[in-house]
Every structure is written in structure tokens, then in C-alpha cells.
Design an enzyme around this catalytic site. Structure first.
Site, short mmCIF file in Angstrom:
data_model
loop_
_atom_site.label_atom_id
_atom_site.label_comp_id
_atom_site.label_asym_id
_atom_site.label_seq_id
_atom_site.Cartn_x
_atom_site.Cartn_y
_atom_site.Cartn_z
N THR A 1 -35.54 -0.75 -11.55
CA THR A 1 -35.87 0.00 -12.76
C THR A 1 -35.75 1.49 -12.49
OG1 THR A 1 -38.20 0.29 -12.25
CG2 THR A 1 -37.59 -1.78 -13.35
N TYR A 2 -35.89 2.26 -13.57
CA TYR A 2 -35.88 3.72 -13.49
C TYR A 2 -36.94 4.21 -12.49
CZ TYR A 2 -36.51 8.52 -15.16
OH TYR A 2 -36.64 9.87 -15.26
N TYR A 3 -38.17 3.69 -12.63
CA TYR A 3 -39.25 4.15 -11.74
C TYR A 3 -39.05 3.62 -10.33
CZ TYR A 3 -42.08 6.79 -14.93
OH TYR A 3 -42.54 7.79 -15.76
N GLU A 4 -38.53 2.41 -10.20
CA GLU A 4 -38.30 1.88 -8.85
C GLU A 4 -37.33 2.77 -8.08
OE1 GLU A 4 -37.18 -2.25 -8.64
OE2 GLU A 4 -36.91 -2.15 -6.47
N GLU B 1 -41.40 -8.72 -20.39
CA GLU B 1 -41.54 -7.67 -19.38
C GLU B 1 -42.55 -6.68 -19.94
OE1 GLU B 1 -39.46 -4.02 -16.93
OE2 GLU B 1 -38.38 -4.84 -18.63
N ASP C 1 -43.76 -2.19 -24.49
CA ASP C 1 -44.25 -0.88 -24.02
C ASP C 1 -44.77 -0.14 -25.25
OD1 ASP C 1 -43.50 0.82 -21.16
OD2 ASP C 1 -44.19 2.01 -22.87
N ASP D 1 -44.78 -0.31 -6.35
CA ASP D 1 -44.68 0.49 -5.12
C ASP D 1 -46.07 0.86 -4.64
OD1 ASP D 1 -44.95 2.16 -7.52
OD2 ASP D 1 -45.14 3.75 -6.02
N ASP E 1 -48.48 1.65 -14.16
CA ASP E 1 -49.28 2.75 -13.61
C ASP E 1 -50.44 2.15 -12.81
OD1 ASP E 1 -48.06 5.06 -15.25
OD2 ASP E 1 -48.57 3.57 -16.76
C1 LIG Z 1 -44.62 3.91 -14.63
S1 LIG Z 1 -43.91 3.40 -16.13
C2 LIG Z 1 -42.85 2.03 -15.61
C3 LIG Z 1 -41.74 1.77 -16.60
C4 LIG Z 1 -40.70 0.73 -16.15
N1 LIG Z 1 -41.28 -0.56 -15.91
C5 LIG Z 1 -40.00 1.19 -14.90
O1 LIG Z 1 -40.25 0.62 -13.83
O2 LIG Z 1 -39.16 2.11 -15.00
C6 LIG Z 1 -45.26 2.55 -16.89
C7 LIG Z 1 -45.03 2.21 -18.35
O3 LIG Z 1 -46.15 1.45 -18.81
C8 LIG Z 1 -46.42 1.81 -20.15
N2 LIG Z 1 -47.83 1.45 -20.39
C9 LIG Z 1 -48.89 1.74 -19.58
N3 LIG Z 1 -50.02 1.20 -20.07
C10 LIG Z 1 -49.65 0.55 -21.22
C11 LIG Z 1 -50.38 -0.21 -22.19
N4 LIG Z 1 -51.68 -0.42 -22.06
N5 LIG Z 1 -49.69 -0.73 -23.22
C12 LIG Z 1 -48.36 -0.51 -23.36
N6 LIG Z 1 -47.62 0.19 -22.47
C13 LIG Z 1 -48.27 0.72 -21.42
C14 LIG Z 1 -46.11 3.27 -20.23
O4 LIG Z 1 -45.80 3.67 -21.55
C15 LIG Z 1 -44.90 3.38 -19.29
O5 LIG Z 1 -43.67 3.30 -19.98
#
Ligand SMILES: C[S@@+](CC[C@H](N)C(=O)[O-])C[C@H]1O[C@@H](n2cnc3c(N)ncnc32)[C@H](O)[C@@H]1O
Length: 228
Positions: free
Chosen positions: A207-210, A58, A83, A166, A132
Site C-alpha cells: 500500500t501507499y503507507y507500506e 479492506e 475508509d 509496521d 493508525d
Molecule cells: C495510515 S492510513 C493507511 C491507509 C492504507 N491502508 C495504506 O496502507 O496506505 C489509515 C487510514 O485509516 C483511516 N481510518 C482511521 N480510523 C478510521 C475509522 N475509525 N473509520 C474509518 N477510517 C478510519 C484513515 O482515514 C486513513 O486513511
């Protein structure tokens, strides 16, 4: 979360037996719970999980909600959440330890370096959950062509990719990238998965963000595709 708490988790997560962190100066080496260098590339199943089960990743796992949920659903598969943020990984790793879920590990690294830590053909499937969208920075998107090339280097032939998002921008962008890649084939796509009964039960995990996105009325999109 306060800065103090974040730093505490950041330090603690490095001591967990199910968390590995990349060592910037040593290409494929990871630091384990004892602070020792370990090279698991090509060796995750036998070296860490002590079995020969398939490996699923993941990416952008955040707190590892999907990693842990899928690991419970599929005890005969190994799941690794990836992550860069240690304080987020802390949550999933702690839950897995407290619940004795042994088919879960976490890797703290930038996803740009993912092929340093997995050998060719080592990975069966990759989930990307709510990455993101990086508006205005398409090359940073985890479904951009350079990232697909990295995944291709570690996936088995016909390896499956799952994207849950989303973001209409990321959904459309990912479609374009997949369409332009002659070795990729879309198996399933849906721009509003909860508008009817789910076609795949594993999509029900949130997920948390979802949950945050659903809370403000956004629709959830999903693409499943194969990389050859
Ligand atoms: C919007 S959050 C989503 C987290 C989780 N999947 C959720 O849905 O709750 C995006 C995550 O991607 C990680 N992230 C973004 N670009 C990354 C990269 N190039 N390498 C590692 N992690 C990355 C960020 O640290 C962050 O925790």
C-alpha cells in the site's frame, strides 16, 4: 495534495458508481452516485455486484491499493474498501473504474458503524492494512475488543481476519486482544514478512503507507486469525 484538489476529489468521489457514503441521519442507508438513499445491508452481492460471490472488506483502505490489487487477483470475489476519507478513496475507485474492475466497491463511513452496513454472516474475510496505531488511545485501535465485536457481528462463522502493520505496538496489542478472546484463533503470525520468501503470495501487494514505512527501514508484520 492542495486543499482545492482534495475538495474536488471529495465532491467527485460521491458521483462514482462504485462508491457509497453513509448518511449520518439514517442508520443503515447509504448514498449512491445519484445522491439517492440505498440500503445494501445484506444485499451487497445481489444488489450491487449482481452475483453471489464472497464479500471481503479492506478496512482503513486509504487509497484502496489492497482492495484493487486483491480484486485483480481474485475476480470471483467481491472487495469493498472502507475508509472515512473520500479524497483517498477517490484514488482506488477511479483506478477500478478506469480499469473496468467490476468486483470493487468503496464505502465511506467510520468503521465504528460497520455493522450498520453489513448483515450478520454477510462478510467472508476482513483485511486491515496499516491502520493508525493510536498511541495512548487503545480503544480507537481497529483491533481492540470493541472493534472485534463489530467484525464478529458481520463475519461468517470462522471468518478470517488479516492485519498488516509496521507498528510493533499494534502488533503486540493485537496479539494480546486475540489471546484474550476465547473465540479467536491465530492461524499465522510473522513479525518480519519480507525476511524470507512470502508464505502467502497476496502479502506481496504494497500500500501507499507500506511503501513509506519500508522506505524508512521499518519491518512489516502480519497476523492472520479466525473469529468464531
Ligand atoms: C495510515 S492510513 C493507511 C491507509 C492504507 N491502508 C495504506 O496502507 O496506505 C489509515 C487510514 O485509516 C483511516 N481510518 C482511521 N480510523 C478510521 C475509522 N475509525 N473509520 C474509518 N477510517 C478510519 C484513515 O482515514 C486513513 O486513511
Amino acid at each position: 495534495m492542495s486543499r482545492k484538489n482534495k475538495l474536488k476529489r471529495f465532491a467527485e468521489v460521491a458521483t462514482f458508481p462504485n462508491v457509497f457514503e453513509s448518511v449520518p441521519t439514517k442508520e443503515s442507508f447509504l448514498t449512491n452516485q445519484e445522491g439517492l438513499s440505498e440500503d445494501l445491508r445484506g444485499n451487497w452481492s445481489s444488489g450491487h455486484f449482481k452475483n453471489n460471490h464472497p464479500i471481503l472488506l479492506e478496512l482503513a483502505c486509504g487509497k484502496g491499493d489492497y482492495t484493487v490489487a486483491l480484486a485483480k487477483d481474485f475476480p470471483d470475489k467481491n472487495f469493498i474498501g472502507v475508509d472515512i476519507k473520500g479524497s483517498r478513496i477517490w484514488r482506488g475507485a477511479k483506478t477500478a473504474l478506469e480499469s473496468s474492475i467490476h468486483n470493487v466497491a468503496f464505502l465511506r463511513t467510520r468503521i465504528e458503524f460497520i455493522d450498520r452496513f453489513f448483515a450478520p454472516n454477510e462478510v467472508d474475510e476482513i483485511w486491515i492494512t496499516f491502520p493508525d496505531p493510536f498511541e495512548g488511545k487503545p480503544n480507537r485501535r481497529l483491533t481492540s475488543a470493541p472493534f472485534l465485536d463489530r467484525y464478529r457481528r458481520i463475519l461468517k462463522p470462522g471468518g478470517i481476519m488479516h492485519l498488516k502493520t509496521d507498528s510493533p505496538l499494534l502488533y503486540e496489542f493485537s496479539h494480546e486482544v486475540i489471546r484474550d478472546d476465547s473465540a479467536c484463533t491465530i492461524q499465522y503470525t510473522n513479525d518480519d514478512i519480507y525476511s524470507k520468501p512470502l508464505d502467502f503470495p497476496e502479502l506481496a501487494h504494497k500500500t501507499y503507507y507500506e511503501l513509506k514505512h519500508l522506505g524508512i527501514g521499518r519491518t512489516i508484520k502480519y497476523i492472520r486469525f479466525v473469529i468464531n
